[in-house]
Scaffold this motif. Structure first.
Motif, PDB file in Angstrom:
ATOM      1  N   VAL A  93       0.849  -0.939  -0.353  1.00 13.49           N
ATOM      2  CA  VAL A  93       0.095   0.248   0.024  1.00 13.49           C
ATOM      3  C   VAL A  93       0.984   1.337   0.205  1.00 13.49           C
ATOM      4  O   VAL A  93       2.104   1.132   0.774  1.00 13.49           O
ATOM      5  CB  VAL A  93      -1.149   0.045   1.184  1.00 13.49           C
ATOM      6  CG1 VAL A  93      -0.246   0.167   2.616  1.00 13.49           C
ATOM      7  CG2 VAL A  93      -1.979   1.268   1.338  1.00 13.49           C
ATOM      8  N   ALA A  94       0.492   2.097  -0.692  1.00 16.61           N
ATOM      9  CA  ALA A  94       0.920   3.405  -0.735  1.00 16.61           C
ATOM     10  C   ALA A  94      -0.030   4.609  -1.044  1.00 16.61           C
ATOM     11  O   ALA A  94      -0.820   4.314  -1.597  1.00 16.61           O
ATOM     12  CB  ALA A  94       2.279   3.637  -2.140  1.00 16.61           C
ATOM     13  N   VAL A  95       0.665   5.335  -0.148  1.00 17.99           N
ATOM     14  CA  VAL A  95      -0.428   6.984  -0.173  1.00 17.99           C
ATOM     15  C   VAL A  95      -0.117   7.545  -1.125  1.00 17.99           C
ATOM     16  O   VAL A  95       0.966   7.905  -1.444  1.00 17.99           O
ATOM     17  CB  VAL A  95      -0.030   7.800   0.958  1.00 17.99           C
ATOM     18  CG1 VAL A  95      -0.576   8.969   1.050  1.00 17.99           C
ATOM     19  CG2 VAL A  95      -0.366   6.738   2.663  1.00 17.99           C
ATOM     20  N   VAL A  96      -0.788   8.134  -1.551  1.00 18.76           N
ATOM     21  CA  VAL A  96      -0.991   8.557  -3.089  1.00 18.76           C
ATOM     22  C   VAL A  96      -2.504   9.784  -3.145  1.00 18.76           C
ATOM     23  O   VAL A  96      -2.473   9.908  -2.357  1.00 18.76           O
ATOM     24  CB  VAL A  96      -2.241   7.936  -4.424  1.00 18.76           C
ATOM     25  CG1 VAL A  96      -0.475   6.806  -4.370  1.00 18.76           C
ATOM     26  CG2 VAL A  96      -2.884   6.908  -4.182  1.00 18.76           C
ATOM     27  N   PRO A  97      -2.348  11.053  -4.196  1.00 18.05           N
ATOM     28  CA  PRO A  97      -3.185  11.969  -3.573  1.00 18.05           C
ATOM     29  C   PRO A  97      -4.292  11.758  -3.838  1.00 18.05           C
ATOM     30  O   PRO A  97      -5.232  12.426  -2.993  1.00 18.05           O
ATOM     31  CB  PRO A  97      -2.589  12.973  -4.898  1.00 18.05           C
ATOM     32  CG  PRO A  97      -2.061  13.036  -5.338  1.00 18.05           C
ATOM     33  CD  PRO A  97      -1.551  11.008  -5.126  1.00 18.05           C
ATOM     34  N   GLY A  98      -4.845  10.284  -4.530  1.00 13.40           N
ATOM     35  CA  GLY A  98      -6.405  10.020  -4.501  1.00 13.40           C
ATOM     36  C   GLY A  98      -6.863   9.243  -3.127  1.00 13.40           C
ATOM     37  O   GLY A  98      -7.660   8.832  -3.189  1.00 13.40           O
TER      38      GLY A  98
END
Length: 229
Positions: A207-212
């Motif tokens: 899992v990775a944090v992205v703008p969306g």
């Protein structure tokens, strides 16, 4: 005369080669249309799937009864009530025989902040709202009338999204999570975001944090495509 025969032979071979390529691409296009039909029938999708059957020549893959690689992009897929957007399916070694099985399936997609909030609230029982601030996942709530914002670092453990609390802002103060009241601290430390309904045999791996929101990756091996739903 001999030179003319050579030229004619080259032209004939060229025409045959073009015919083989055209036939190969026609077969690949037919396969792509079939994949679109199957996905729309089996999965709750938004938008028309974009399918690319890779590898050339394709006809030899059909003879071998295994397609090297197929990629699919869908605007959104709903897995057992969980909407995942901007979804990519990467299938390797898909058997042509029945049952159709992929040697390896990689699914990537994005969970919106609203979806993350619902999953986290259902799992923890906390009145919590998840969001994204820059490249950081945040959890916002109110405790005794004071706004609390926790900065989270998500990770995948045993197929479930869990979080590490890096910073907690209590009102205008930055405090350690251990300084929070016991129930609130335990709720944040134990926060989980389960993503149920993925195809059988497919498990979350990253899992990775992205703008969306949060971009997730799930991987499975020897996955029967009848499990897509």
């Amino acid at each position: 005369m001999r030179a003319r025969r050579v030229v004619v032979g080259v032209v004939v071979l060229g025409v045959l080669a073009v015919g083989v390529v055209v036939g190969d691409r026609a077969a690949a296009s037919a396969a792509e249309r079939r994949v679109v039909t199957e996905i729309e029938a089996r999965m709750h999708v938004t938008g028309t799937p974009q399918v690319d059957v890779g590898g050339f020549p394709f006809l030899t893959q059909l003879v071998a009864r295994s397609i090297d690689r197929t990629t699919v992009h869908v605007d959104a897929v709903t897995f057992d009530g969980v909407e995942v957007t901007d979804v990519d399916l990467d299938l390797h070694g898909v058997s042509v025989a029945t049952p159709v099985v992929a040697d390896r399936l990689v699914v990537t997609g994005t969970l919106s902040p609203a979806t993350l909030t619902r999953l986290a609230a259902d799992s923890s029982g906390l009145a919590i709202e998840l969001g994204v601030d820059g490249g950081t996942l945040t959890a916002s709530m109110t405790f005794l009338g004071v706004p609390v914002v926790a900065l989270l670092a998500p990770r995948v453990e045993a197929g479930v999204i869990r979080v590490d609390v890096t910073t907690v802002r209590l009102g205008s103060l930055d405090v350690a999570v251990d300084d929070l009241p016991g129930a609130l601290a335990d709720g944040l430390r134990g926060l989980q975001i389960p993503v149920d309904g993925l195809p059988d045999g497919v498990q979350l791996t990253a899992v990775a944090v992205v703008p969306g929101g949060a971009r997730i990756t799930a991987v499975g091996t020897h996955v029967p495509l009848t499990s897509l739903r």
